[in-house]
Design an enzyme around this catalytic site. Structure first.
Site, PDB file in Angstrom:
ATOM      1  N   TYR A 256      -3.058   4.474  -2.868  1.00 25.57           N
ATOM      2  CA  TYR A 256      -3.809   4.966  -1.450  1.00 25.57           C
ATOM      3  C   TYR A 256      -1.735   6.366  -1.720  1.00 25.57           C
ATOM      4  O   TYR A 256      -2.620   6.346   0.234  1.00 25.57           O
ATOM      5  CB  TYR A 256      -2.245   3.914  -0.750  1.00 25.57           C
ATOM      6  CG  TYR A 256      -4.091   2.448  -0.162  1.00 25.57           C
ATOM      7  CD1 TYR A 256      -4.515   2.330   0.369  1.00 25.57           C
ATOM      8  CD2 TYR A 256      -3.614   1.480  -0.851  1.00 25.57           C
ATOM      9  CE1 TYR A 256      -5.478   1.647   0.920  1.00 25.57           C
ATOM     10  CE2 TYR A 256      -4.603   0.270  -0.956  1.00 25.57           C
ATOM     11  CZ  TYR A 256      -5.630   0.877   0.484  1.00 25.57           C
ATOM     12  OH  TYR A 256      -6.526  -0.766   1.014  1.00 25.57           O
TER      13      TYR A 256
ATOM     14  N   HIS B 202       0.910  -1.169   0.028  1.00 21.93           N
ATOM     15  CA  HIS B 202      -0.046   0.191  -0.091  1.00 21.93           C
ATOM     16  C   HIS B 202       0.743   1.481   0.484  1.00 21.93           C
ATOM     17  O   HIS B 202       0.815   2.875   0.170  1.00 21.93           O
ATOM     18  CB  HIS B 202      -1.146  -0.040   1.001  1.00 21.93           C
ATOM     19  CG  HIS B 202      -2.329  -1.026   1.553  1.00 21.93           C
ATOM     20  ND1 HIS B 202      -3.286  -0.817   1.733  1.00 21.93           N
ATOM     21  CD2 HIS B 202      -1.586  -2.161   0.286  1.00 21.93           C
ATOM     22  CE1 HIS B 202      -3.888  -2.024   1.180  1.00 21.93           C
ATOM     23  NE2 HIS B 202      -3.614  -2.732   0.275  1.00 21.93           N
TER      24      HIS B 202
HETATM   25  P1  NAD Z   1     -14.069 -10.126   7.038  1.00 25.10           P
HETATM   26  O1  NAD Z   1     -14.506  -8.737   8.374  1.00 25.10           O
HETATM   27  O2  NAD Z   1     -15.294 -10.915   6.425  1.00 25.10           O
HETATM   28  O3  NAD Z   1     -13.292 -11.416   8.476  1.00 25.10           O
HETATM   29  C1  NAD Z   1     -13.204 -12.768   7.738  1.00 25.10           C
HETATM   30  C2  NAD Z   1     -13.803 -13.022   9.093  1.00 25.10           C
HETATM   31  O4  NAD Z   1     -12.514 -13.240   9.724  1.00 25.10           O
HETATM   32  C3  NAD Z   1     -15.092 -12.996   9.672  1.00 25.10           C
HETATM   33  O5  NAD Z   1     -15.715 -14.547   8.912  1.00 25.10           O
HETATM   34  C4  NAD Z   1     -14.581 -13.472  10.989  1.00 25.10           C
HETATM   35  O6  NAD Z   1     -15.456 -14.233  12.009  1.00 25.10           O
HETATM   36  C5  NAD Z   1     -12.496 -13.966  11.385  1.00 25.10           C
HETATM   37  N1  NAD Z   1     -11.695 -13.529  12.318  1.00 25.10           N
HETATM   38  C6  NAD Z   1     -11.955 -12.609  12.901  1.00 25.10           C
HETATM   39  N2  NAD Z   1     -11.102 -12.726  14.399  1.00 25.10           N
HETATM   40  C7  NAD Z   1     -10.736 -14.079  13.441  1.00 25.10           C
HETATM   41  C8  NAD Z   1      -9.922 -14.603  14.418  1.00 25.10           C
HETATM   42  N3  NAD Z   1      -8.794 -14.380  15.377  1.00 25.10           N
HETATM   43  N4  NAD Z   1      -9.513 -16.130  13.875  1.00 25.10           N
HETATM   44  C9  NAD Z   1     -10.541 -15.986  13.035  1.00 25.10           C
HETATM   45  N5  NAD Z   1     -10.604 -15.558  12.166  1.00 25.10           N
HETATM   46  C10 NAD Z   1     -11.023 -15.016  12.628  1.00 25.10           C
HETATM   47  O7  NAD Z   1     -12.902  -9.380   6.129  1.00 25.10           O
HETATM   48  P2  NAD Z   1     -12.949  -9.157   4.918  1.00 25.10           P
HETATM   49  O8  NAD Z   1     -12.981  -8.236   4.308  1.00 25.10           O
HETATM   50  O9  NAD Z   1     -13.408 -10.960   4.630  1.00 25.10           O
HETATM   51  O10 NAD Z   1     -11.100  -9.271   4.541  1.00 25.10           O
HETATM   52  C11 NAD Z   1     -10.534  -9.778   5.548  1.00 25.10           C
HETATM   53  C12 NAD Z   1      -8.956  -9.814   5.844  1.00 25.10           C
HETATM   54  O11 NAD Z   1      -8.098  -9.785   4.625  1.00 25.10           O
HETATM   55  C13 NAD Z   1      -8.533  -8.563   6.370  1.00 25.10           C
HETATM   56  O12 NAD Z   1      -7.994  -7.931   7.171  1.00 25.10           O
HETATM   57  C14 NAD Z   1      -8.556  -7.847   4.970  1.00 25.10           C
HETATM   58  O13 NAD Z   1      -8.219  -5.798   5.315  1.00 25.10           O
HETATM   59  C15 NAD Z   1      -7.763  -8.224   4.562  1.00 25.10           C
HETATM   60  N6  NAD Z   1      -7.850  -8.478   3.123  1.00 25.10           N
HETATM   61  C16 NAD Z   1      -7.013  -7.754   2.490  1.00 25.10           C
HETATM   62  C17 NAD Z   1      -6.447  -8.335   0.961  1.00 25.10           C
HETATM   63  C18 NAD Z   1      -5.337  -7.647   0.512  1.00 25.10           C
HETATM   64  O14 NAD Z   1      -5.036  -7.124  -0.255  1.00 25.10           O
HETATM   65  N7  NAD Z   1      -3.758  -7.779   1.042  1.00 25.10           N
HETATM   66  C19 NAD Z   1      -7.961  -7.541   0.090  1.00 25.10           C
HETATM   67  C20 NAD Z   1      -8.820  -8.367   0.662  1.00 25.10           C
HETATM   68  C21 NAD Z   1      -9.056  -8.255   2.330  1.00 25.10           C
HETATM   69  C1  G6P Z   2      -7.942  -3.239  -1.833  1.00 24.92           C
HETATM   70  C2  G6P Z   2      -6.530  -3.419  -1.493  1.00 24.92           C
HETATM   71  C3  G6P Z   2      -7.131  -4.438   0.321  1.00 24.92           C
HETATM   72  C4  G6P Z   2      -7.855  -3.803   0.924  1.00 24.92           C
HETATM   73  C5  G6P Z   2      -9.174  -3.282   0.182  1.00 24.92           C
HETATM   74  C6  G6P Z   2      -9.747  -3.258   1.056  1.00 24.92           C
HETATM   75  O1  G6P Z   2      -7.418  -1.804  -2.360  1.00 24.92           O
HETATM   76  O2  G6P Z   2      -5.223  -3.850  -1.945  1.00 24.92           O
HETATM   77  O3  G6P Z   2      -5.610  -4.974   0.927  1.00 24.92           O
HETATM   78  O4  G6P Z   2      -8.125  -4.492   2.210  1.00 24.92           O
HETATM   79  O5  G6P Z   2      -9.022  -2.728  -0.858  1.00 24.92           O
HETATM   80  O6  G6P Z   2     -11.557  -3.637   0.543  1.00 24.92           O
HETATM   81  P1  G6P Z   2     -12.559  -2.964   1.073  1.00 24.92           P
HETATM   82  O7  G6P Z   2     -14.493  -3.210   0.590  1.00 24.92           O
HETATM   83  O8  G6P Z   2     -13.011  -4.026   3.076  1.00 24.92           O
HETATM   84  O9  G6P Z   2     -12.827  -1.761   1.366  1.00 24.92           O
HETATM   85 MN    MN Z   3      -3.717  -4.673  -0.079  1.00 28.47          MN
END
Ligand code: NAD
Ligand code: G6P
Ligand code: MN
Ligand code: MN
Length: 428
Positions: A248, A198
């Site tokens: 970002y 980011h």
């Molecule tokens: P979400 O809010 O749907 O959470 C996913 C799941 O994690 C939930 O079902 C929740 O119950 C579970 N959870 C919470 N604490 C936990 C624990 N201790 N152990 C196991 N599971 C647990 O989240 P989301 O919007 O799907 O995003 C999930 C994660 O992925 C976030 O940290 C988000 O920032 C990240 N993400 C990163 C990228 C990227 O580019 N790297 C892209 C998308 C999402």
């Molecule tokens: C993307 C990033 C992810 C982030 C997501 C958030 O641009 O690469 O790391 O988790 O956006 O999307 P959301 O729908 O959760 O705001």
């Molecule tokens: Mn990301």
């Protein structure tokens, strides 16, 4: 066949992964897919998990889908563990986004004080997952999506023996947007990334061998995702920077306008956590329909759209040893010469069967050096604060973040945020 464990399996992004496993079954023969969540996430896990089962059933492939809260059982003997969890759920994200605004500071889930709080909540949980992997699946690859992905990955590389790689959907997003712009297949495009998760800059874009960087820099819309407001870049700034900035980076380069935008959106649609809550409600209603057997189009409203492509591409390449190039979060080890060896960086890597090898950089924009260094300094302090619970380190991290205006604001905001998060910060 392979065993995959997905930690945070109740995520609304899970159907993306399942779609990828189905599409690439021939190269990545998954036999067992274990979706893991916690009690609080069981409702989501069941809905997503049942959709996953219908998708697999429709495909006719011999993939077993297991839903569980038993993380150790899921991890035992896994070939790949992928993590996509949200410690504290969207309510904690909402606080990360709203508290800084009270201090006139950017409120964002991965950038600035909000990202720091997410790191403090998340790093200890991920390191606990790593203890289980060390014990029960020492040869597994851990693909970490959990944000702030760069910091979490760095903590894992420093404080565990797990083979881990950090992933983000943004680099694939740039390739997809370039592919649409020039109407060429993604594999005809080469883009060079330098920086941190980011916080990257794209210093080269070759489309079928032609250098398109200047042409792309002339387009002031840049590249984008739905979770970051689409504000145009200044044309002179972009041209003289000589690299395409991550979306970002708008929070650093246009702080005042982005802050105004955030304050406005609080009055209209709410912060991003509130928007995502609504999108999620819509998605889960669709997922719950027993007639639905595919990933719905509406998932593209999430900022992380297509992130599974990054995950599946990486697993395929590690499994088959294809030696192709992907943009990943890995240990620096001299690649960016002014950053520490153990810093995580986001750069192009050759993915060998033994893991990613970062490619030497052909360019580093000279004006990007200072910001990269400053943010990495904050990240390293915050990672160590997350692991130790040391208040002094947390103060130093917050005060040295480039978006935090003073020591006074840093300490007040830190105390406010530590208090709001205390349920999830046993180390403090
Ligand atoms: P979400 O809010 O749907 O959470 C996913 C799941 O994690 C939930 O079902 C929740 O119950 C579970 N959870 C919470 N604490 C936990 C624990 N201790 N152990 C196991 N599971 C647990 O989240 P989301 O919007 O799907 O995003 C999930 C994660 O992925 C976030 O940290 C988000 O920032 C990240 N993400 C990163 C990228 C990227 O580019 N790297 C892209 C998308 C999402
Ligand atoms: C993307 C990033 C992810 C982030 C997501 C958030 O641009 O690469 O790391 O988790 O956006 O999307 P959301 O729908 O959760 O705001
Ligand atoms: Mn990301
Ligand atoms: Mn444990």
């Amino acid at each position: 066949g392979l065993k995959i464990a997905v930690i945070g399996g109740g995520s609304s992004y899970t159907p993306e992964l399942v779609e990828g496993f189905i599409r690439y079954y021939n190269e990545l023969p998954v036999r067992e897919l274990w979706l893991v969540d916690i009690d609080a996430g069981l409702h989501k896990l069941n809905i997503v998990g049942n959709l996953a089962k219908r998708m697999v059933e429709k495909s006719g492939l011999p993939i077993e889908v297991h839903l569980t809260t038993d993380r150790r059982k899921a991890i035992a003997g896994a070939d790949f563990v992928s993590t996509q969890m949200r410690v504290g759920m969207l309510d904690a994200r909402g606080r990360d986004e709203s508290i800084p605004l009270k201090y006139g500071v950017i409120g964002q889930e991965t950038t600035g004080p909000g990202g720091m709080m997410k790191a403090l909540r998340t790093i200890p949980v991920l390191l606990d997952v790593c203890r289980d992997i060390e014990e029960l699946a020492p040869n597994a690859w851990l693909l970490n999506f959990t944000n702030p992905a760069g910091m979490v990955t760095e903590a894992i590389l420093k404080y565990s023996n797990v083979r881990s790689i950090g992933l983000c959907n943004a680099p694939i997003g740039l390739i997809k947007q370039t592919s649409a712009k020039y109407n060429v297949e993604p594999d005809r495009i080469y883009a060079e990334f330098v920086g941190l998760n980011h916080l990257h800059w794209i210093t080269r874009v070759d489309v079928e061998g032609e250098d398109k960087l200047d042409e792309m820099l002339a387009d002031t819309t840049g590249y984008s995702a739905t979770n970051v407001p689409a504000r145009e870049w200044d044309p002179e700034f972009l041209k003289s920077l000589g690299a395409i900035p991550s979306y970002y980076l708008k929070y650093f380069y246009m702080t005042d306008a982005m802050l105004e935008e955030q304050l406005d959106s609080v009055k209209t649609g709410g912060n991003r956590a509130e928007v995502v809550k609504r999108v999620e409600a819509e998605l889960f209603e669709l997922y719950n329909d027993p007639e639905l057997k595919d990933k719905p189009k509406q998932l593209e409203q999430r900022g992380g759209a297509f992130y599974s492509e990054a995950a599946i591409n990486l697993m395929r390449s590690l499994h088959n040893g294809t030696n192709d190039i992907q943009t990943l979060n890995v240990a620096n080890k001299g690649t960016i010469d002014f950053l520490p060896d153990d810093a995580s960086i986001e750069v192009n890597c050759v993915v060998t069967k033994n893991g990613p090898l970062p490619l030497p950089l052909t360019k580093i924009p000279r004006s990007a050096v200072g910001l990269m260094h400053a943010v990495k300094t904050y990240e390293q302090l915050a990672i160590d604060a997350a692991v130790t619970g040391d208040r002094g380190l947390a103060i130093q991290a917050m005060a040295h973040h480039p978006l935090v205006p003073s020591v006074e604001v840093a300490i007040q905001m830190l105390d406010d945020m530590l208090e709001a998060n205390k349920e999830y910060l046993p180390q403090f």
